[in-house]
Design a protein around this motif. Structure first.
Motif, PDB file in Angstrom:
ATOM      1  N   ASN A  83       0.828  -1.201   0.000  1.00  0.00           N
ATOM      2  CA  ASN A  83       0.000   0.000   0.000  1.00  0.00           C
ATOM      3  C   ASN A  83       0.869   1.260   0.000  1.00  0.00           C
ATOM      4  O   ASN A  83       0.642   2.185  -0.791  1.00  0.00           O
ATOM      5  CB  ASN A  83      -0.920  -0.012   1.216  1.00  0.00           C
ATOM      6  CG  ASN A  83      -1.913   1.131   1.209  1.00  0.00           C
ATOM      7  OD1 ASN A  83      -2.988   1.035   0.635  1.00  0.00           O
ATOM      8  ND2 ASN A  83      -1.563   2.243   1.857  1.00  0.00           N
ATOM      9  N   ASN A  84       1.865   1.289   0.872  1.00  0.00           N
ATOM     10  CA  ASN A  84       2.749   2.454   0.959  1.00  0.00           C
ATOM     11  C   ASN A  84       3.531   2.668  -0.332  1.00  0.00           C
ATOM     12  O   ASN A  84       3.685   3.803  -0.806  1.00  0.00           O
ATOM     13  CB  ASN A  84       3.726   2.287   2.128  1.00  0.00           C
ATOM     14  CG  ASN A  84       3.049   2.323   3.476  1.00  0.00           C
ATOM     15  OD1 ASN A  84       1.920   2.788   3.605  1.00  0.00           O
ATOM     16  ND2 ASN A  84       3.723   1.807   4.491  1.00  0.00           N
ATOM     17  N   ILE A  85       4.028   1.587  -0.897  1.00  0.00           N
ATOM     18  CA  ILE A  85       4.811   1.692  -2.131  1.00  0.00           C
ATOM     19  C   ILE A  85       3.960   2.242  -3.268  1.00  0.00           C
ATOM     20  O   ILE A  85       4.368   3.168  -3.992  1.00  0.00           O
ATOM     21  CB  ILE A  85       5.400   0.323  -2.517  1.00  0.00           C
ATOM     22  CG1 ILE A  85       6.486  -0.079  -1.520  1.00  0.00           C
ATOM     23  CG2 ILE A  85       5.971   0.349  -3.938  1.00  0.00           C
ATOM     24  CD1 ILE A  85       6.986  -1.504  -1.693  1.00  0.00           C
ATOM     25  N   LEU A  86       2.770   1.694  -3.446  1.00  0.00           N
ATOM     26  CA  LEU A  86       1.929   2.124  -4.563  1.00  0.00           C
ATOM     27  C   LEU A  86       1.422   3.554  -4.364  1.00  0.00           C
ATOM     28  O   LEU A  86       1.380   4.345  -5.314  1.00  0.00           O
ATOM     29  CB  LEU A  86       0.760   1.154  -4.734  1.00  0.00           C
ATOM     30  CG  LEU A  86       1.160  -0.243  -5.214  1.00  0.00           C
ATOM     31  CD1 LEU A  86      -0.033  -1.196  -5.165  1.00  0.00           C
ATOM     32  CD2 LEU A  86       1.734  -0.192  -6.622  1.00  0.00           C
ATOM     33  N   LEU A  87       1.039   3.904  -3.132  1.00  0.00           N
ATOM     34  CA  LEU A  87       0.577   5.259  -2.860  1.00  0.00           C
ATOM     35  C   LEU A  87       1.687   6.270  -3.133  1.00  0.00           C
ATOM     36  O   LEU A  87       1.466   7.292  -3.797  1.00  0.00           O
ATOM     37  CB  LEU A  87       0.109   5.379  -1.408  1.00  0.00           C
ATOM     38  CG  LEU A  87      -0.342   6.780  -0.973  1.00  0.00           C
ATOM     39  CD1 LEU A  87      -1.517   7.265  -1.812  1.00  0.00           C
ATOM     40  CD2 LEU A  87      -0.707   6.787   0.513  1.00  0.00           C
ATOM     41  N   ASN A  88       2.882   5.999  -2.657  1.00  0.00           N
ATOM     42  CA  ASN A  88       3.987   6.930  -2.860  1.00  0.00           C
ATOM     43  C   ASN A  88       4.425   6.986  -4.318  1.00  0.00           C
ATOM     44  O   ASN A  88       4.921   8.016  -4.783  1.00  0.00           O
ATOM     45  CB  ASN A  88       5.154   6.550  -1.945  1.00  0.00           C
ATOM     46  CG  ASN A  88       4.831   6.793  -0.485  1.00  0.00           C
ATOM     47  OD1 ASN A  88       3.974   7.608  -0.157  1.00  0.00           O
ATOM     48  ND2 ASN A  88       5.499   6.075   0.399  1.00  0.00           N
ATOM     49  N   THR A  89       4.212   5.897  -5.035  1.00  0.00           N
ATOM     50  CA  THR A  89       4.506   5.906  -6.474  1.00  0.00           C
ATOM     51  C   THR A  89       3.574   6.857  -7.207  1.00  0.00           C
ATOM     52  O   THR A  89       3.997   7.588  -8.107  1.00  0.00           O
ATOM     53  CB  THR A  89       4.390   4.479  -7.051  1.00  0.00           C
ATOM     54  OG1 THR A  89       5.349   3.639  -6.401  1.00  0.00           O
ATOM     55  CG2 THR A  89       4.656   4.478  -8.554  1.00  0.00           C
ATOM     56  N   THR A  90       2.296   6.877  -6.832  1.00  0.00           N
ATOM     57  CA  THR A  90       1.371   7.808  -7.478  1.00  0.00           C
ATOM     58  C   THR A  90       1.769   9.256  -7.217  1.00  0.00           C
ATOM     59  O   THR A  90       1.486  10.142  -8.019  1.00  0.00           O
ATOM     60  CB  THR A  90      -0.081   7.602  -7.000  1.00  0.00           C
ATOM     61  OG1 THR A  90      -0.208   7.969  -5.612  1.00  0.00           O
ATOM     62  CG2 THR A  90      -0.528   6.168  -7.185  1.00  0.00           C
TER      63      THR A  90
END
Length: 201
Positions: A130-137
Motif C-alpha cells: 500500500n505504501n509503495i503504490l501510494l507513494n509511487t502515485t
C-alpha cells in the motif's frame, strides 16, 4: 553466477525476492517496450535484483536520462554497485521503495516519467505494498506509467485502487510465465513535484 546468487537470495529471503530464477530477457523486453526512451528524463526501478530489466533500460535510454535503482537486498545492491560503477546518470539506493519520496529528493529528481518494478506484491505485507503504490502515485508525472510484473492476476484489483487504467500483457517465455501490468492514473492524486534539488546520491 548471477543465477546461483538469485537462487540463494530466494532461499534466504523468499518474501522479498519472490522467484526462484531471475527474469528472462523476453520479460525484460516486454517490461520496457512501452517506454518512450527519447522523452523520458527520469526512470526509477524498484527491486532490480541482478539487473535484468536494468540492462534493458541502459541499452535503450537516452544517455542524459537519469535512472534511480532502489534495491532492498544487500547482496543485490552490492552486485549492482560493482556492475554499474562506470555508468553515468545511474543512482543506486539500498533501501525500501516505501521511501521513494525521500530518495528522489536526496538525488535531486523532481518526478518520475516511468517506474518499473520487480517487487513481488503477492508476498509483500499488504501495508508495505500500500505504501509503495501510494507513494509511487505521488512521484509520477500526470502522464507517467508504473510498470510491474506478477505471476498471477491476483493483485490486479489491489493495484487498481491506485491506478485506474491497467493494460495487461502476458509473457510465457519466462519461468514461471508472467503478466506485465502497465498502469496509469486518470489524474494526479497529489501535486506533482517541481524544481530540482541539489543531488546527494
Amino acid at each position: 553466477m548471477k543465477h546461483l546468487s538469485f537462487l540463494f537470495q530466494y532461499i534466504t529471503n523468499p518474501k522479498t525476492v519472490g522467484a526462484v530464477l531471475q527474469s528472462s530477457t523476453f520479460l525484460g523486453d516486454k517490461m520496457v517496450e512501452g517506454i518512450n526512451f527519447q522523452k523520458a528524463k527520469y526512470i526509477i526501478e524498484y527491486g532490480p535484483g541482478t539487473g535484468v530489466f536494468t540492462e534493458h533500460l541502459l541499452e535503450k535510454r537516452n544517455r542524459k536520462t537519469i535512472i534511480l535503482l532502489v534495491e532492498n537486498n544487500k547482496e543485490f545492491y552490492n552486485l549492482l554497485k560493482e556492475k554499474l560503477k562506470e555508468e553515468k546518470n545511474v543512482y543506486i539506493v539500498h533501501g525500501s521503495a516505501e521511501n521513494i519520496e525521500q530518495y528522489i529528493f536526496d538525488c535531486g529528481i523532481p518526478y518520475a516519467d516511468y517506474v518499473i518494478s520487480g517487487l513481488p506484491f503477492a508476498s509483500l505485507p499488504k501495508q508495505v505494498s500500500n505504501n509503495i503504490l501510494l507513494n509511487t502515485t505521488r512521484i509520477l508525472k500526470k502522464d507517467g506509467e508504473f510498470i510491474t510484473f506478477q505471476y498471477t492476476k491476483f493483485k490486479k484489483a489491489f493495484i487498481e485502487k491506485f491506478f485506474k487504467k491497467i493494460d495487461v500483457k502476458r509473457e510465457i517465455r519466462n519461468f514461471p510465465p508472467a503478466f506485465v501490468f502497465s498502469c496509469a492514473m486518470s489524474e494526479k492524486k497529489m501535486g506533482e513535484y517541481d524544481g530540482v534539488q541539489d543531488s546527494y546520491c
